[in-house]
Write a protein that holds these residues in place. Structure first.
Motif, mmCIF file in Angstrom:
data_model
loop_
_atom_site.group_PDB
_atom_site.id
_atom_site.type_symbol
_atom_site.label_atom_id
_atom_site.label_comp_id
_atom_site.label_asym_id
_atom_site.label_seq_id
_atom_site.Cartn_x
_atom_site.Cartn_y
_atom_site.Cartn_z
ATOM 1 N N ARG A 198 0.846 -1.201 0.000
ATOM 2 C CA ARG A 198 0.000 0.000 0.000
ATOM 3 C C ARG A 198 0.874 1.242 0.000
ATOM 4 O O ARG A 198 1.899 1.292 0.668
ATOM 5 C CB ARG A 198 -0.892 0.049 1.235
ATOM 6 C CG ARG A 198 -2.042 -0.890 1.201
ATOM 7 C CD ARG A 198 -3.042 -0.504 2.297
ATOM 8 N NE ARG A 198 -4.053 -1.520 2.430
ATOM 9 C CZ ARG A 198 -5.128 -1.606 1.662
ATOM 10 N NH1 ARG A 198 -5.327 -0.730 0.714
ATOM 11 N NH2 ARG A 198 -6.013 -2.564 1.862
ATOM 12 N N SER A 218 -2.836 6.673 1.219
ATOM 13 C CA SER A 218 -3.818 6.481 0.158
ATOM 14 C C SER A 218 -4.339 5.048 0.212
ATOM 15 O O SER A 218 -3.841 4.226 0.974
ATOM 16 C CB SER A 218 -3.207 6.759 -1.217
ATOM 17 O OG SER A 218 -2.391 5.689 -1.622
ATOM 18 N N THR A 219 -5.328 4.772 -0.601
ATOM 19 C CA THR A 219 -5.841 3.399 -0.694
ATOM 20 C C THR A 219 -5.190 2.655 -1.852
ATOM 21 O O THR A 219 -5.489 1.491 -2.070
ATOM 22 C CB THR A 219 -7.372 3.409 -0.897
ATOM 23 O OG1 THR A 219 -7.660 4.137 -2.090
ATOM 24 C CG2 THR A 219 -8.067 4.038 0.295
ATOM 25 N N GLU A 220 -4.310 3.329 -2.564
ATOM 26 C CA GLU A 220 -3.643 2.734 -3.729
ATOM 27 C C GLU A 220 -2.664 1.636 -3.308
ATOM 28 O O GLU A 220 -1.967 1.741 -2.306
ATOM 29 C CB GLU A 220 -2.882 3.832 -4.479
ATOM 30 C CG GLU A 220 -2.130 3.356 -5.688
ATOM 31 C CD GLU A 220 -1.266 4.446 -6.315
ATOM 32 O OE1 GLU A 220 -0.597 4.113 -7.300
ATOM 33 O OE2 GLU A 220 -1.250 5.580 -5.815
ATOM 34 N N ARG A 221 -2.645 0.578 -4.105
ATOM 35 C CA ARG A 221 -1.675 -0.499 -3.925
ATOM 36 C C ARG A 221 -0.717 -0.495 -5.109
ATOM 37 O O ARG A 221 -1.134 -0.282 -6.233
ATOM 38 C CB ARG A 221 -2.367 -1.857 -3.872
ATOM 39 C CG ARG A 221 -3.123 -2.120 -2.617
ATOM 40 C CD ARG A 221 -3.729 -3.528 -2.678
ATOM 41 N NE ARG A 221 -4.365 -3.858 -1.448
ATOM 42 C CZ ARG A 221 -3.820 -4.653 -0.526
ATOM 43 N NH1 ARG A 221 -2.649 -5.184 -0.742
ATOM 44 N NH2 ARG A 221 -4.451 -4.905 0.591
ATOM 45 N N LEU A 222 0.537 -0.752 -4.820
ATOM 46 C CA LEU A 222 1.537 -0.899 -5.879
ATOM 47 C C LEU A 222 1.802 -2.384 -6.078
ATOM 48 O O LEU A 222 2.161 -3.094 -5.136
ATOM 49 C CB LEU A 222 2.854 -0.237 -5.491
ATOM 50 C CG LEU A 222 2.990 1.251 -5.628
ATOM 51 C CD1 LEU A 222 4.394 1.688 -5.250
ATOM 52 C CD2 LEU A 222 2.665 1.709 -7.021
ATOM 53 N N LYS A 230 5.610 5.249 -8.885
ATOM 54 C CA LYS A 230 5.923 4.518 -10.120
ATOM 55 C C LYS A 230 7.408 4.124 -10.162
ATOM 56 O O LYS A 230 7.756 3.013 -10.553
ATOM 57 C CB LYS A 230 5.560 5.392 -11.331
ATOM 58 C CG LYS A 230 5.694 4.706 -12.646
ATOM 59 C CD LYS A 230 4.449 3.949 -12.977
ATOM 60 C CE LYS A 230 4.518 3.460 -14.405
ATOM 61 N NZ LYS A 230 3.581 2.402 -14.642
#
Length: 147
Positions: free
Chosen positions: A22, A26-30, A79
């Motif tokens: 995570r 944020s709630t974004e996962r990589l 990224k």
């Protein structure tokens, strides 16, 4: 015998090892990748964890000695963290697979099954002074076409 469990790593039904993390705040996962070995997935997780969270100590990492210098000294975007982690994991996979292949070739050669196993890996380049390991593991960022 139970397999060693690494932080941030899980195994798919079909045997591949995967890792994701995570993004803080944020709630974004990589997605960090899918690997042949658990150790490669663990190193990828370590790199991403360190780059994203900058912990005060390395005690919580799976392999603190495997952190690449470029992620230690730089503030990277998610990224870029994803790419650094994936590259680190792929490098570990390459080392482990090459090491396993080399050991298997040595065992076969010692038993008399294959003569001249070096030709099998290096080709017939007579002017080449490099070793098999150096050639097999030369991975560069330029090798990948990321847009």
């Amino acid at each position: 015998m139970a397999e060693k469990k690494y932080k941030g790593v899980r195994r798919r039904k079909w045997g591949k090892w995967v890792s994701e993390i995570r993004v803080p705040g944020s709630t974004e996962r990589l997605w960090l990748g899918s690997y042949a070995t658990a150790e490669a997935a663990a190193v990828a997780h370590d790199v991403a964890f360190y780059c994203l969270r900058r912990p005060p100590s390395l005690d919580g990492l799976n392999f603190p000695q495997q952190l690449p210098a470029r992620c230690v000294d730089a503030a990277l975007s998610p990224k870029s963290v994803q790419k650094a982690a994936s590259d680190a994991g792929m490098g570990i996979d390459a080392q482990m697979i090459a090491s396993k292949s080399f050991k298997e070739a040595m065992e076969v050669n010692e038993s008399g099954g294959i003569q001249g196993f070096e030709t099998q890996f290096l080709g017939n380049e007579s002017n080449d002074s490099g070793t098999w390991k150096e050639k097999e593991l030369s991975i560069s960022v330029e090798d990948y076409d990321y847009d």
